[in-house]
Enzyme design. Structure first.
Site, short mmCIF file in Angstrom:
data_model
loop_
_atom_site.label_atom_id
_atom_site.label_comp_id
_atom_site.label_asym_id
_atom_site.label_seq_id
_atom_site.Cartn_x
_atom_site.Cartn_y
_atom_site.Cartn_z
N ASN A 170 -14.99 -3.34 3.94
CA ASN A 170 -14.13 -3.34 5.12
C ASN A 170 -14.77 -2.48 6.21
O ASN A 170 -15.48 -1.54 5.93
CB ASN A 170 -12.74 -2.78 4.74
CG ASN A 170 -11.88 -2.41 5.94
OD1 ASN A 170 -11.62 -1.24 6.21
ND2 ASN A 170 -11.45 -3.41 6.68
N LYS A 177 -7.94 1.88 -1.82
CA LYS A 177 -8.69 1.70 -0.58
C LYS A 177 -9.20 3.07 -0.15
O LYS A 177 -8.43 4.02 -0.07
CB LYS A 177 -7.80 1.13 0.51
CG LYS A 177 -8.44 1.20 1.90
CD LYS A 177 -8.18 -0.05 2.69
CE LYS A 177 -8.89 -0.02 4.03
NZ LYS A 177 -8.17 0.74 5.04
N GLN A 236 0.83 -1.20 0.00
CA GLN A 236 0.00 0.00 0.00
C GLN A 236 0.86 1.25 0.00
O GLN A 236 1.73 1.42 0.86
CB GLN A 236 -0.93 0.05 1.20
CG GLN A 236 -1.92 1.22 1.04
CD GLN A 236 -2.81 1.41 2.23
OE1 GLN A 236 -2.33 1.65 3.33
NE2 GLN A 236 -4.12 1.29 2.03
N GLY A 275 -9.43 -6.12 9.00
CA GLY A 275 -8.36 -5.32 9.58
C GLY A 275 -7.99 -5.85 10.95
O GLY A 275 -7.28 -6.85 11.08
N CYS A 311 -6.66 6.99 5.08
CA CYS A 311 -6.01 7.25 6.37
C CYS A 311 -6.31 8.68 6.85
O CYS A 311 -6.10 9.63 6.11
CB CYS A 311 -4.51 7.03 6.26
SG CYS A 311 -3.68 7.33 7.82
N GLY A 334 -15.26 -3.09 10.73
CA GLY A 334 -16.08 -3.69 11.78
C GLY A 334 -16.44 -5.14 11.55
O GLY A 334 -17.35 -5.65 12.21
N HIS A 381 -13.70 1.09 3.12
CA HIS A 381 -13.95 1.13 4.56
C HIS A 381 -15.27 1.89 4.70
O HIS A 381 -15.33 3.09 4.43
CB HIS A 381 -12.79 1.84 5.26
CG HIS A 381 -12.93 1.89 6.75
ND1 HIS A 381 -11.96 2.42 7.57
CD2 HIS A 381 -13.92 1.47 7.58
CE1 HIS A 381 -12.36 2.33 8.83
NE2 HIS A 381 -13.54 1.76 8.87
#
Ligand SMILES: Cc1cc2nc3c(=O)[nH]c(=O)nc-3n(C[C@H](O)[C@H](O)[C@H](O)COP(=O)(O)O)c2cc1C
Length: 314
Positions: free
Chosen positions: A194, A122, A53, A216, A83, A196, A154
């Protein structure tokens, strides 16, 4: 995942599952260009398939970094658009790129032109006041227009004002249906979900709606779960936990003989026996003894013997 999915962690995960795709920690394009490449990018042959990544927002720099990454033999390059950390925002990349789909498209186009590897993205579903219903498709369509076909989403926003990175993985609500709708509306794209997802039952129910699941925290908090994946999702042979651990121990012994320290090698093992008899003693023994100067494989053997004796007694 930063500070987690380093090469030893990926080797352990690979001992547990032959078929999953593993991801590195995020490495910035600038680190690839200016840093210690062997340390940042080196990996074990057994880790394949493995995606590196990258973080960055400058198409030319990302393209140059992608070329270097490709030469190291990675299977895929993933661009981080998720991020939320301040450090990343000040470099104007990561989740704040959700606001700049055109720039992200330029980045992935430059990367794709530089390498023949798959370039994937991502992302989040949006940031701050963005409307995810519009922000997510805008990002995806811009990247798809530049030739990207695989996205890991995510399924929550990042709130860039006022939340820590940790809170940003927990506080903004998850919106799985939005990701399902994304897949339904763009069936030609490969969409991984993605956020939880803690059990393989949950993973299986997501697979009714999307193409893949990205785990994750569950992967490092409960690595033994990975041993079920090959049989359950890929029709492969089940991994035997003891055999996987024995294989990882061989890797640890080899790395120690090459001069590595024990502690970073046992870190990915700490959660291995969670929920089983002896888990606490295992963790405590490793945490206390592996950090000591000159700690060797005996520390690991002792910790494993504790679990084995509790399992026999149970
Ligand atoms: C310690 C830690 C480090 C992470 N580092 C990264 C990273 O380098 N790149 C990335 O895309 N996501 C990173 N993430 C986010 C995870 O990939 C994932 O999106 C998030 O934790 C939600 O999924 P989960 O609930 O399955 O953990 C990190 C998460 C954690 C907990």
């Amino acid at each position: 995942m930063m500070d987690w999915t380093d090469s030893p962690c990926r080797v352990l995960h690979r001992c547990l599952t032959a078929r999953t795709l593993l991801y590195t920690e995020m490495v910035t394009a600038e680190a690839v260009l200016h840093g210690d490449r062997a340390r940042l990018l080196g990996f074990e042959a057994m880790e394949h398939p493995v995606a590196l990544q990258l973080g960055g927002a400058d198409p030319a720099r990302l393209a140059e970094a992608a070329r270097i990454v490709a030469d190291f033999g990675y299977d895929e390059i993933n661009l981080n658009v998720g991020c939320p950390s301040d450090r990343v925002q000040s470099g104007r990349f990561g989740a704040c790129l959700m606001r700049e789909p055109r720039l992200v498209a330029d980045c992935v186009a430059a990367m794709r032109a530089a390498v023949s590897l798959p370039v994937t993205v991502k992302c989040r579903i949006g940031v701050d006041e963005q409307e995810p219903e519009a922000a997510l498709p805008a990002l995806i369509d811009a990247c798809a227009g530049a030739g990207v076909t695989t996205f890991a989403v995510h399924a929550r926003k990042a709130w860039l004002e006022g939340l820590s990175p940790k809170e940003n993985r927990e506080v903004p609500p998850l919106d799985y249906p939005l990701v399902y709708r994304l897949k339904r509306a763009r069936p030609h794209l490969t969409i991984l979900i993605n956020g939880g997802i803690e059990t393989l039952d949950q993973a299986e129910s997501h697979l009714a709606h999307v193409d893949g699941v990205m785990l994750g925290r569950a992967a490092y908090q409960n690595p033994a779960m990975l041993a079920q994946i090959d049989t359950r999702f890929f029709g492969g042979a089940p991994a035997d936990l003891d055999r996987a651990v024995a294989r990882y121990c061989e890797f640890v012994a080899r790395r120690l003989a090459e001069g590595a320290r024990l502690h970073p090698l046992i870190k990915p093992m700490l959660g291995l026996y969670n929920g089983r008899p002896g888990a606490r003693q295992f963790r405590r023994h490793l945490s206390e003894h592996a950090v000591r100067e000159g700690a060797g494989i005996a520390v690991l053997d002792e910790a494993l013997a504790m679990v084995a004796s509790r399992a026999r007694a149970a």
